[in-house]
Design an enzyme around this catalytic site. Structure first.
Site, mmCIF file in Angstrom:
data_model
loop_
_atom_site.group_PDB
_atom_site.id
_atom_site.type_symbol
_atom_site.label_atom_id
_atom_site.label_comp_id
_atom_site.label_asym_id
_atom_site.label_seq_id
_atom_site.Cartn_x
_atom_site.Cartn_y
_atom_site.Cartn_z
ATOM 1 N N LYS A 90 35.817 9.346 -23.413
ATOM 2 C CA LYS A 90 35.174 8.799 -24.613
ATOM 3 C C LYS A 90 36.024 9.087 -25.833
ATOM 4 O O LYS A 90 36.136 10.234 -26.261
ATOM 5 C CB LYS A 90 33.777 9.372 -24.836
ATOM 6 C CG LYS A 90 33.015 8.538 -25.889
ATOM 7 C CD LYS A 90 31.797 9.219 -26.472
ATOM 8 C CE LYS A 90 32.135 10.172 -27.580
ATOM 9 N NZ LYS A 90 32.737 9.536 -28.768
ATOM 10 N N GLU A 109 38.832 22.711 -26.933
ATOM 11 C CA GLU A 109 39.927 22.884 -27.900
ATOM 12 C C GLU A 109 39.333 22.598 -29.270
ATOM 13 O O GLU A 109 39.011 21.450 -29.579
ATOM 14 C CB GLU A 109 41.058 21.889 -27.622
ATOM 15 C CG GLU A 109 41.735 22.056 -26.290
ATOM 16 C CD GLU A 109 42.558 23.321 -26.193
ATOM 17 O OE1 GLU A 109 42.822 23.944 -27.249
ATOM 18 O OE2 GLU A 109 42.912 23.698 -25.074
ATOM 19 N N CYS A 116 44.667 20.343 -35.674
ATOM 20 C CA CYS A 116 43.916 21.564 -35.387
ATOM 21 C C CYS A 116 44.745 22.812 -35.690
ATOM 22 O O CYS A 116 44.192 23.845 -36.024
ATOM 23 C CB CYS A 116 43.406 21.559 -33.961
ATOM 24 S SG CYS A 116 44.673 21.200 -32.755
ATOM 25 N N GLU A 153 37.812 25.471 -42.161
ATOM 26 C CA GLU A 153 38.767 24.420 -41.816
ATOM 27 C C GLU A 153 38.514 23.223 -42.726
ATOM 28 O O GLU A 153 37.426 22.645 -42.707
ATOM 29 C CB GLU A 153 38.582 24.007 -40.345
ATOM 30 C CG GLU A 153 39.533 22.920 -39.915
ATOM 31 C CD GLU A 153 39.449 22.620 -38.417
ATOM 32 O OE1 GLU A 153 38.363 22.276 -37.926
ATOM 33 O OE2 GLU A 153 40.486 22.743 -37.740
HETATM 34 P P1 NAI Z 1 33.337 16.018 -33.999
HETATM 35 O O1 NAI Z 1 33.595 17.325 -33.337
HETATM 36 O O2 NAI Z 1 31.939 15.673 -34.367
HETATM 37 O O3 NAI Z 1 33.878 14.822 -33.049
HETATM 38 C C1 NAI Z 1 34.859 14.946 -32.048
HETATM 39 C C2 NAI Z 1 34.435 14.165 -30.825
HETATM 40 O O4 NAI Z 1 33.212 14.686 -30.338
HETATM 41 C C3 NAI Z 1 34.182 12.675 -31.055
HETATM 42 O O5 NAI Z 1 34.613 11.943 -29.915
HETATM 43 C C4 NAI Z 1 32.675 12.608 -31.156
HETATM 44 O O6 NAI Z 1 32.157 11.347 -30.805
HETATM 45 C C5 NAI Z 1 32.264 13.653 -30.159
HETATM 46 N N1 NAI Z 1 30.924 14.225 -30.364
HETATM 47 C C6 NAI Z 1 30.290 14.456 -31.534
HETATM 48 N N2 NAI Z 1 29.074 14.977 -31.313
HETATM 49 C C7 NAI Z 1 28.918 15.079 -29.971
HETATM 50 C C8 NAI Z 1 27.880 15.554 -29.125
HETATM 51 N N3 NAI Z 1 26.711 16.011 -29.613
HETATM 52 N N4 NAI Z 1 28.056 15.537 -27.785
HETATM 53 C C9 NAI Z 1 29.217 15.072 -27.272
HETATM 54 N N5 NAI Z 1 30.233 14.599 -28.021
HETATM 55 C C10 NAI Z 1 30.092 14.613 -29.363
HETATM 56 O O7 NAI Z 1 34.287 15.937 -35.267
HETATM 57 P P2 NAI Z 1 34.107 15.036 -36.593
HETATM 58 O O8 NAI Z 1 32.674 14.980 -36.972
HETATM 59 O O9 NAI Z 1 34.807 13.763 -36.372
HETATM 60 O O10 NAI Z 1 34.919 15.904 -37.651
HETATM 61 C C11 NAI Z 1 34.316 17.016 -38.288
HETATM 62 C C12 NAI Z 1 35.287 18.148 -38.443
HETATM 63 O O11 NAI Z 1 35.668 18.608 -37.169
HETATM 64 C C13 NAI Z 1 36.589 17.811 -39.125
HETATM 65 O O12 NAI Z 1 36.488 17.859 -40.498
HETATM 66 C C14 NAI Z 1 37.499 18.888 -38.587
HETATM 67 O O13 NAI Z 1 37.335 20.055 -39.338
HETATM 68 C C15 NAI Z 1 36.980 19.120 -37.190
HETATM 69 N N6 NAI Z 1 37.793 18.428 -36.185
HETATM 70 C C16 NAI Z 1 38.701 19.168 -35.475
HETATM 71 C C17 NAI Z 1 39.514 18.554 -34.560
HETATM 72 C C18 NAI Z 1 40.525 19.321 -33.787
HETATM 73 O O14 NAI Z 1 41.494 18.765 -33.314
HETATM 74 N N7 NAI Z 1 40.324 20.605 -33.582
HETATM 75 C C19 NAI Z 1 39.490 17.099 -34.346
HETATM 76 C C20 NAI Z 1 38.465 16.425 -35.098
HETATM 77 C C21 NAI Z 1 37.674 17.078 -35.992
#
Ligand code: NAI
Ligand code: MG
Length: 502
Positions: A200, A275, A309, A406
């Site tokens: 996904k 991660e 990240c 972050e």
């Molecule tokens: P997020 O963690 O909500 O989304 C990442 C992935 O998780 C997306 O594919 C999303 O559809 C999925 N997801 C979200 N909620 C879920 C759930 N309940 N169950 C299963 N899958 C779920 O990140 P978001 O909202 O896009 O960004 C928020 C913050 O997260 C950013 O500002 C950043 O600080 C951090 N982030 C960190 C990343 C990294 O590489 N460590 C990558 C993206 C965001």
């Protein structure tokens, strides 16, 4: 050119990209493109303009269940896991070659979807995606178990050995910052191990995962081995994670959602790798070439608009060179002035979304309110698109949210230190532990800091250097498990012990 001269006009898309954007929204399930069970859609924006450029399916519960059923059937009948490992390796290499052959188109799609410069996607994302698959393909035929002589029983009475078996159906949920690279990093070890999967992509950046599905079909993978489902995290993602027919979850994204996924996965004891976020320090020791270290510190935070990240978001420079390092980072900033992603001069693009723009701007505002001073940047230079200028904050202290949390944007906080123990303590004063950069020519300082810092990766005189052969992952709240390297395939394998009485 200075930052204020930049014109925020996104160049025209290629014909191939326009065709992709105009495609009928569908899901890739059981080896075929299929309609969703309902007609809800997700709008895909180009962050360089803020305009909607495509629509993809918003997978329903029924769609998710169909994708999991396809992966389950493909795993259970052994159409993938029972193949000779050489055949799995060959299919993976065909997929890697196809990605390579479509590198230019994929780089453009990534630029349109995520906002990262096409030149960066072409230099980093796409070749790294290819190497993740090529590297892991080589493990397919090298996953043997061990024999072990029993320890507490007399020799010759028992014989024991282990088998390595694929863990089963994997759900792989990836974020929007390196969409294709993260997708390939996830699918590669699963495929090499003999697992089947549902991928996904993030709702913000589904395009390259969908194009990847075309290439999966072309590469000749058996139906159901790789399924691609576009949908929102709180609906499709949630259902995938809770699905009883899924054996393993691999997730990259925010720490909050990682914790939530961990709790959901535990209901059926799914295998889990996470991660997550980071607040990675960059430590500049007093002996360095200041210009070189400052350039490195600037790249560490401004690459990919800081949406990395392992972004080097906390800069610690020794007191004796602090002012010069700060000046050097500020001087490098205009070179990272954001431009539209398809502008060939772009080093840095916009942020991925309006949501991220608001988040980053509110952190900058909080930093200013708390007393931080803005050395450079701090503003959004255009009303259209989601641009933030490269930003350096000084006069910060360890209690401020800009230092602790972050930000995931092009914002670095700079602090002074006097000695090595002090900076090691400051570097570790965080709930995260993903990466750390150390700039020094002093070997003793380098190795001492490498030992003291609690992070999954420590870089010396470079930052964010990642390679498919080297394990990557987090200490503390930056994650669970490792990806890449031999360690990266372990989470996709069960160990079965066989004990025979002779
Ligand atoms: P997020 O963690 O909500 O989304 C990442 C992935 O998780 C997306 O594919 C999303 O559809 C999925 N997801 C979200 N909620 C879920 C759930 N309940 N169950 C299963 N899958 C779920 O990140 P978001 O909202 O896009 O960004 C928020 C913050 O997260 C950013 O500002 C950043 O600080 C951090 N982030 C960190 C990343 C990294 O590489 N460590 C990558 C993206 C965001
Ligand atoms: Mg979210």
């Amino acid at each position: 050119m200075t930052q204020s001269d930049t014109v925020f006009v996104q160049p025209a898309y290629s014909e191939a990209a326009r065709q992709m954007l105009a495609r009928k929204p569908q899901l890739f399930i059981n080896g075929a493109w299929t309609d969703s069970s309902h007609d809800a859609l997700i709008e895909v924006e180009d962050p360089s303009t803020g305009k909607v450029v495509a629509r993809v399916a918003d997978a329903s519960d029924k769609d998710v269940d169909r994708a999991v059923a396809a992966a389950r059937a493909a795993f259970d009948d052994g159409r993938w896991s029972a193949l000779p490992p050489m055949e799995r390796e060959k299919a993976m290499i065909r997929l890697a070659d196809l990605i390579d052959a479509h590198a230019d188109e994929l780089a453009e799609l990534e630029a349109i979807d995520n906002g990262k410069p096409k030149t960066m996607a072409a230099a980093v994302d796409i070749p790294s995606a290819v190497s993740e698959i090529r590297y892991m393909a080589g493990w397919a035929g090298k996953l043997n178990g061990e024999t072990a002589a029993p320890y507490a029983v007399p020799g010759g009475k028992f014989f024991g050995y282990t088998l390595r078996e694929p863990v089963g159906v994997c759900v792989q949920i990836v974020p929007w910052n390196f969409p294709l690279l993260m997708a390939c990093q996830k699918i590669a070890p699963a495929l090499a191990a003999g697992c089947t999967l549902v991928l996904k992509p993030a709702e913000q950046t589904p395009l390259t995962a969908l194009r990847l599905a075309d290439l999966v079909a072309e590469a000749g993978f058996p139906a159901g081995v790789i399924n691609v489902v576009t949908g929102y995290g709180e609906t499709a993602g949630e259902r995938l994670v809770r699905h009883p027919d899924v054996d393993k979850i691999a997730f990259t994204g925010s720490t909050d959602i990682g914790k939530h996924i961990g709790r959901n996965a535990m209901d059926t004891m799914k295998r889990l790798t996470l991660e997550l976020g980071g607040k990675s320090p960059v430590i500049v020791m007093p002996d360095v070439d200041v210009a070189e270290a400052a350039t490195g510190a600037a790249s560490a935070i401004f690459f990919n608009s800081g949406q990395v990240c392992v972004a080097g978001s906390r800069l610690y420079a020794h007191r004796s060179i602090f002012d010069r390092v700060l000046e050097g980072v500020a001087e490098a900033a205009p070179g990272w002035a954001p431009r539209p992603a398809l502008d060939p001069r772009a080093q840095m693009g916009p942020l991925v979304s309006g949501e991220q723009l608001d988040r980053v701007m509110s952190y900058i505002a909080a930093g200013k309110r708390d007393g931080a001073s803005v050395v450079t940047g701090g503003d959004s230079p255009s009303d259209e698109g989601y641009y933030v200028n490269p930003t350096v904050l000084a006069d910060v202290n360890p209690q401020m949210s800009v230092v602790r949390e972050e930000i995931f944007g092009p914002v670095v906080v700079a602090q002074r230190f006097d000695d090595l123990d002090e900076v090691a303590r400051a570097a570790n004063d965080t709930c995260y532990g993903l990466g750390a950069g150390v700039w020094t020519r002093d070997l003793a300082a380098m190795h001492t800091l490498a030992g003291k810092i609690k992070a999954g990766t420590v870089w010396g005189n470079c930052h964010a250097m990642v390679d498919a052969a080297l394990p990557f992952g987090g200490y503390k709240q930056s994650g669970i498990g490792r990806e890449q390297g031999r360690q990266g395939i372990e989470p996709y394998l069960e160990t079965k012990t066989v004990i025979l009485r002779l």
